[in-house]
Structure formats: C-alpha cells, structure tokens
Scaffold this motif. Structure first.
Motif, mmCIF file in Angstrom:
data_model
loop_
_atom_site.group_PDB
_atom_site.id
_atom_site.type_symbol
_atom_site.label_atom_id
_atom_site.label_comp_id
_atom_site.label_asym_id
_atom_site.label_seq_id
_atom_site.Cartn_x
_atom_site.Cartn_y
_atom_site.Cartn_z
ATOM 1 N N CYS B 87 0.858 -1.176 0.000
ATOM 2 C CA CYS B 87 0.000 0.000 0.000
ATOM 3 C C CYS B 87 0.899 1.232 0.000
ATOM 4 N N ALA B 88 0.510 2.265 -0.730
ATOM 5 C CA ALA B 88 1.365 3.449 -0.842
ATOM 6 C C ALA B 88 0.522 4.710 -0.776
ATOM 7 N N LEU B 89 1.106 5.723 -0.155
ATOM 8 C CA LEU B 89 0.455 7.021 0.024
ATOM 9 C C LEU B 89 1.263 8.083 -0.707
ATOM 10 N N LYS B 90 0.592 8.862 -1.514
ATOM 11 C CA LYS B 90 1.290 9.908 -2.256
ATOM 12 C C LYS B 90 1.358 11.188 -1.442
ATOM 13 N N ARG B 91 2.541 11.774 -1.389
ATOM 14 C CA ARG B 91 2.725 13.087 -0.783
ATOM 15 C C ARG B 91 3.573 13.907 -1.729
ATOM 16 N N TYR B 92 3.004 14.993 -2.256
ATOM 17 C CA TYR B 92 3.655 15.793 -3.288
ATOM 18 C C TYR B 92 4.062 14.866 -4.428
ATOM 19 N N SER B 93 5.355 14.724 -4.654
ATOM 20 C CA SER B 93 5.804 13.921 -5.800
ATOM 21 C C SER B 93 6.248 12.522 -5.443
ATOM 22 N N THR B 94 6.228 12.187 -4.160
ATOM 23 C CA THR B 94 6.793 10.899 -3.757
ATOM 24 C C THR B 94 5.735 9.994 -3.153
ATOM 25 N N LEU B 95 6.067 8.729 -3.070
ATOM 26 C CA LEU B 95 5.208 7.734 -2.451
ATOM 27 C C LEU B 95 5.852 7.215 -1.174
ATOM 28 N N THR B 96 5.025 7.040 -0.161
ATOM 29 C CA THR B 96 5.451 6.358 1.058
ATOM 30 C C THR B 96 4.785 4.993 1.066
#
Lengths: 116, 107
Positions: B87-96
């Motif tokens: 599972c990934a969360l987008k923040r600005y240009s990156t994924l966590t």
C-alpha cells in the motif's frame, strides 16, 4: 516495462568500495526515484529527482549519492559500501502532468547488491 | 508525518476464499492511495489507485477517510494472486510505502 532498465542486475562488492548502480528510462519521464527493499521494511525512498540537475533526499539517503545530468539516466552511487547497504535496489520513473493518471510510478527490475 | 501501516506480514488463504489485505494511513492532507503488487521475481507494478475506483484482477479497494483505511479486497482468491502487496500514500511527488503483506493462496 522494457522502458526502464537497471544494471547490473546482481552485484557483490566489498565493504569500503564505491559502487554505482545504473538506471535508464526511455519514456522521457521527468521524475525518477531510487528505493531500497528490505525484509521487514518494505520499500524506502533513497533519493528522487524531479528533472535533470534537480535531486532531493528521501527517507534513507545517508551513504548514497545521486546525479542526473540527463533526463533518462539516474545513477545511484554508494560512496563507501557497508554491509547494511546489502539490499535490493529499485529504480522507478513517472511522468508529470495535470492528470493523476500520469503519476503512476514504473519500476525497473531491481539490482540485488551484496556487500561482504 | 505521513505513515502507511500494513499490519499483516503474511496472509495465507485457500483458493476460493475471500481476501482482505489491510492498509491504514496517517496523513494530515487529502490522501491519494495506491496498491502495488510484486509477483515472484518480477518488478513492482501498480494494481489500483483509489482515485479510479476500479476493479483490477477482481481486486477492489475503497478509501475510508473516517477509519483512515484503504483495504484491498477480493471475494475469491486465486493461486495466481500469490504475491507481495504494498500500500502506498502519495505526498507531493513521492510515495510512502507500507512494509508489505505477502499473500499466499494455497490450492
């Protein structure tokens, strides 16, 4: 998927050596990323780049250096390899636009690095 | 800071059983969430994104802002679903990314 490649696919190096992992993409994507994948940690961002000559640190950047002189290439260098840097390294790229669809990250096949 | 939690390292089910891979997130802004899948010896690939509200390979995921969750579901698991799911969360240009859940589907 053939649009993003990594080399070498496997690398064994000794502690203290410098090693460079290569990443090349043919889509002219503006963004490129380096991750490391470790059991129990998932994927962690090392560095990313929004365009040529623009790079920024990720979560685990210590001990790594990147450069991006050309849009299509994004090499990752371990200046003095340590055993803790033994990992699988993934490069990824994505486009940029007003549509969220353009944001998908496309991943390379990975480089398995072992530091002895 | 943003965080993605996948509480299960391993989920083992039998073929035909329902599957739910859990994902919880913490993020102060409006979240954009994704599921990525990695089949054995293959590269990661996008499976779902919440914005599309689509079903891919029988998988669906609904964003629940009240519970801050984005669980991945499939009513009838197949052996070919065996893989690592992130599972990934987008923040600005990156994924966590979360730490991933290995799904094993047995015959």
């Amino acid at each position: 998927d053939a649009g993003i490649t990594q080399s070498p696919r496997y690398k064994i190096t000794e502690t203290g050596r410098q090693v460079t992992l290569m990443c090349h993409q043919t889509w002219s994507h503006s963004y490129m990323f380096w991750y490391r994948q470790d059991l129990g940690h998932g994927l962690r961002l090392i560095y990313y780049s929004a365009a040529a000559d623009i790079t920024d640190k990720g979560e685990v950047s210590d001990g790594y250096v990147v450069s991006r002189s050309k849009t299509e290439n994004f090499p990752l260098t371990l200046e003095s390899a340590t055993r803790s840097q033994t990992s699988v390294y993934f490069c990824a790229s994505s486009g940029y636009g007003t549509s969220l669809i353009s944001y998908e990250q496309y991943f390379g096949p990975g480089t398995r690095l072992t530091v002895t | 800071a943003q965080r993605v939690t996948q509480p299960e390292k391993l989920l083992s089910v039998f073929k035909g059983a329902p599957v739910e891979l859990k994902c919880n997130y913490s993020y102060s802004g409006s979240p954009e969430l994704f599921w990525y899948v990695q089949y054995s010896r293959q590269r990661l690939q996008l499976l779902l994104r919440h914005i599309s509200r689509e079903s891919i390979k029988g998988f669906t995921a609904d964003l629940n802002k009240g519970e801050t969750s984005f669980h991945l579901k499939k009513p009838f698991a197949q052996e070919e679903d065996s893989a690592m799911y992130y599972c990934a969360l987008k923040r600005y240009s990156t994924l966590t990314f979360g730490k991933g859940t290995m799904l094993l589907v047995s015959p």
